[in-house]
Scaffold this active site. Structure first.
Site, PDB file in Angstrom:
ATOM      1  N   ARG A  25       0.817  -1.229   0.000  1.00 36.39           N
ATOM      2  CA  ARG A  25       0.000   0.000   0.000  1.00 36.39           C
ATOM      3  C   ARG A  25       0.848   1.275   0.000  1.00 36.39           C
ATOM      4  O   ARG A  25       0.451   2.281   0.581  1.00 36.39           O
ATOM      5  CB  ARG A  25      -0.946   0.035   1.201  1.00 36.39           C
ATOM      6  CG  ARG A  25      -2.114  -0.912   1.114  1.00 36.39           C
ATOM      7  CD  ARG A  25      -3.240  -0.324   0.256  1.00 36.39           C
ATOM      8  NE  ARG A  25      -4.328  -1.277   0.093  1.00 36.39           N
ATOM      9  CZ  ARG A  25      -5.453  -1.282   0.823  1.00 36.39           C
ATOM     10  NH1 ARG A  25      -5.653  -0.366   1.735  1.00 36.39           N
ATOM     11  NH2 ARG A  25      -6.378  -2.174   0.603  1.00 36.39           N
ATOM     12  N   ARG A  29      -3.269   6.814   1.001  1.00 34.87           N
ATOM     13  CA  ARG A  29      -3.757   8.050   1.627  1.00 34.87           C
ATOM     14  C   ARG A  29      -2.801   8.712   2.618  1.00 34.87           C
ATOM     15  O   ARG A  29      -3.028   9.846   3.015  1.00 34.87           O
ATOM     16  CB  ARG A  29      -5.102   7.781   2.307  1.00 34.87           C
ATOM     17  CG  ARG A  29      -6.237   7.666   1.299  1.00 34.87           C
ATOM     18  CD  ARG A  29      -7.467   7.061   1.942  1.00 34.87           C
ATOM     19  NE  ARG A  29      -7.144   5.701   2.394  1.00 34.87           N
ATOM     20  CZ  ARG A  29      -8.017   4.865   2.953  1.00 34.87           C
ATOM     21  NH1 ARG A  29      -9.247   5.248   3.161  1.00 34.87           N
ATOM     22  NH2 ARG A  29      -7.650   3.659   3.305  1.00 34.87           N
ATOM     23  N   ARG A  38      -6.125  11.550  -6.215  1.00 32.15           N
ATOM     24  CA  ARG A  38      -7.359  10.814  -5.960  1.00 32.15           C
ATOM     25  C   ARG A  38      -8.570  11.742  -6.115  1.00 32.15           C
ATOM     26  O   ARG A  38      -9.584  11.354  -6.668  1.00 32.15           O
ATOM     27  CB  ARG A  38      -7.254  10.250  -4.547  1.00 32.15           C
ATOM     28  CG  ARG A  38      -8.497   9.718  -3.924  1.00 32.15           C
ATOM     29  CD  ARG A  38      -8.697   8.269  -4.285  1.00 32.15           C
ATOM     30  NE  ARG A  38      -9.693   7.702  -3.390  1.00 32.15           N
ATOM     31  CZ  ARG A  38     -10.968   8.048  -3.386  1.00 32.15           C
ATOM     32  NH1 ARG A  38     -11.392   8.947  -4.231  1.00 32.15           N
ATOM     33  NH2 ARG A  38     -11.813   7.477  -2.545  1.00 32.15           N
ATOM     34  N   ASP A  75      -6.745  -2.520  -7.649  1.00 30.60           N
ATOM     35  CA  ASP A  75      -7.325  -3.145  -6.465  1.00 30.60           C
ATOM     36  C   ASP A  75      -7.631  -4.603  -6.790  1.00 30.60           C
ATOM     37  O   ASP A  75      -7.874  -4.943  -7.952  1.00 30.60           O
ATOM     38  CB  ASP A  75      -8.609  -2.428  -6.025  1.00 30.60           C
ATOM     39  CG  ASP A  75      -8.983  -2.826  -4.598  1.00 30.60           C
ATOM     40  OD1 ASP A  75      -8.432  -2.236  -3.665  1.00 30.60           O
ATOM     41  OD2 ASP A  75      -9.798  -3.759  -4.437  1.00 30.60           O
ATOM     42  N   TYR A 150     -15.272 -11.072  -0.387  1.00 23.71           N
ATOM     43  CA  TYR A 150     -15.965  -9.805  -0.688  1.00 23.71           C
ATOM     44  C   TYR A 150     -17.151 -10.041  -1.624  1.00 23.71           C
ATOM     45  O   TYR A 150     -18.207  -9.424  -1.491  1.00 23.71           O
ATOM     46  CB  TYR A 150     -14.991  -8.803  -1.326  1.00 23.71           C
ATOM     47  CG  TYR A 150     -13.967  -8.281  -0.356  1.00 23.71           C
ATOM     48  CD1 TYR A 150     -14.259  -7.221   0.501  1.00 23.71           C
ATOM     49  CD2 TYR A 150     -12.712  -8.868  -0.257  1.00 23.71           C
ATOM     50  CE1 TYR A 150     -13.317  -6.760   1.416  1.00 23.71           C
ATOM     51  CE2 TYR A 150     -11.767  -8.414   0.641  1.00 23.71           C
ATOM     52  CZ  TYR A 150     -12.080  -7.352   1.478  1.00 23.71           C
ATOM     53  OH  TYR A 150     -11.153  -6.907   2.384  1.00 23.71           O
TER      54      TYR A 150
END
Ligand code: CP3
Length: 343
Positions: A25, A29, A38, A75, A150
């Site tokens: 990652r 952010r 973003r 992703d 998911y």
């Protein structure tokens, strides 16, 4: 070509000291430049499917820190999305999908799979031409089990109970779902390698919740199938397996799946990690919270890994992704500590 790519060399079994380093990652952010791009992209998925902006955010941590590897920005859930499942990312809630029933397994549509993913392949091609020669380019995908958790629940869950239940109630549907994901994900990795990825990582982030038989059926068997398929086309390209939370199941994971290198989460004891290095490269395994805390907690964590694992094939990394609250100064401190370690 690629002779100077240190991460690639270590993944193939060479020892380098100080070890090469990247972070799971690493585009994210905690970086102001990421948050800026973003915003420009609109939604998170728009960013994943916009090659120009996806290239930009992949390069940001390389420019700022000079990591030894770049990981494709995307992703794991673009795979079910490309198979026709709906997907959106909601601010503060993470991924949201329509929960899947056993009947939906037959409806997965592979016809437009590679067309839908073509922006990702374009991102990889563009990255290879823009990255410094010595930077290893990593492709990735989610492991079938983690992606399935998911798809079945429709969102992240603390214990993946909906997917575990799905498997016990309808083992045949689960088997078909995991096989479909394994086949498609292997093709996805092959295309990323065709486009210029030097190595690939398979993220099995939720493998730690399974009992013994389910771990073998859901984590080991599908990843082994993927490795066989990728190797048949690209025999030399290293594959990193990351069965997060695998515990004692790490011990024979490399042998059973055929992966080249093991990504270790931070709960793996260093003595076990050292033994695992006997079979090839390991990657990891600093607790991401040490990076948030900084100071002595960070230094001690870095030093322990270097001391026990530095004399074998090691790619320095975190034990899971960096979190948004990690201070940039602490990333710099970790890099200085790892790279200055020979002194
Ligand atoms: O490592 C990298 O820098 C490459 C990019 C990458 C992302 N996701 C970007 C991302 C990678 C390799 C992933 C993998 C991924 N995605 C995993 C496996 C690894 C892991 O962390 O366990 C999983 C389980 C996902 C699914 C996912 N994507 C979740 C649960 C979330 C929400 C949680 C969160 O951090 O917000 C995402 C969103 C996501 N994927 C973000 C990023 C940078 C944050 C979204 C944003 O910018 O708004």
């Amino acid at each position: 070509m690629g002779d100077e790519r240190k991460v690639l060399q270590v993944l193939k079994g060479e020892t380098r000291f100080p070890p090469p380093i990247w972070m799971m990652r690493q585009a994210g952010r905690y970086l102001p430049e990421y948050r800026e791009t973003r915003k420009r992209a609109g939604s998170f998925l728009d960013l994943c499917y916009n090659p120009e902006l996806a290239v930009e955010v992949t390069l940001q941590p390389i420019r700022r820190f000079g990591f030894d590897a770049a990981i494709l920005f995307s992703d794991i859930l673009v795979v079910p999305h490309a198979l026709g499942r709906d997907l959106r990312f909601e601010e503060g809630r993470g991924p949201m999908m329509t929960p899947m029933s056993p009947r939906d397994v037959e409806q997965l549509n592979r016809e437009r799979f590679h067309v839908n993913l073509s922006p990702v392949y374009e991102t990889v091609r563009e990255l290879r031409s823009r990255l410094p020669r010595e930077t290893t380019l990593l492709g990735f995908c989610g492991a079938p089990w983690t992606v399935a958790t998911y798809m079945i629940a429709g969102h992240g869950t603390p214990d993946q109970a909906p997917a575990r239940l799905f498997g016990y109630r309808d083992p045949e549907a689960m088997k078909r779902l995991l096989e479909t994901l394994a086949e498609c994900s292997a093709e996805y990795l092959i295309r990323q390698i065709d486009a210029g990825a030097d190595a690939v990582q398979v993220f099995d982030s939720w493998s730690g919740v399974l009992d013994e038989a389910s771990f073998d059926a859901y984590c080991v068997a599908p990843v082994a199938m993927m490795v066989r398929k990728v190797r048949a086309v690209h025999p030399q390209v290293p594959i990193i397996g990351f069965p997060k939370g695998g515990g004692s199941r790490y011990d024979d994971y490399r042998e059973k799946t055929g992966v080249s290198a093991l990504g270790l989460d931070w709960t793996v004891p260093l003595a076990q990690a050292r033994r695992l290095q006997g079979g090839g490269a390991v990657q990891g395994n600093l607790d991401p919270m040490r990076l948030v805390a900084g100071g002595a907690a960070l230094d001690m964590g870095v030093d322990a890994i270097l001391e026990v694992l530095g004399s074998g094939p090691l790619v320095f990394n975190l034990g899971h992704g960096i979190t948004p609250e990690a201070p940039i100064e602490n990333v710099e401190r970790m890099l200085r500590r790892v790279r200055g370690a020979w002194r």
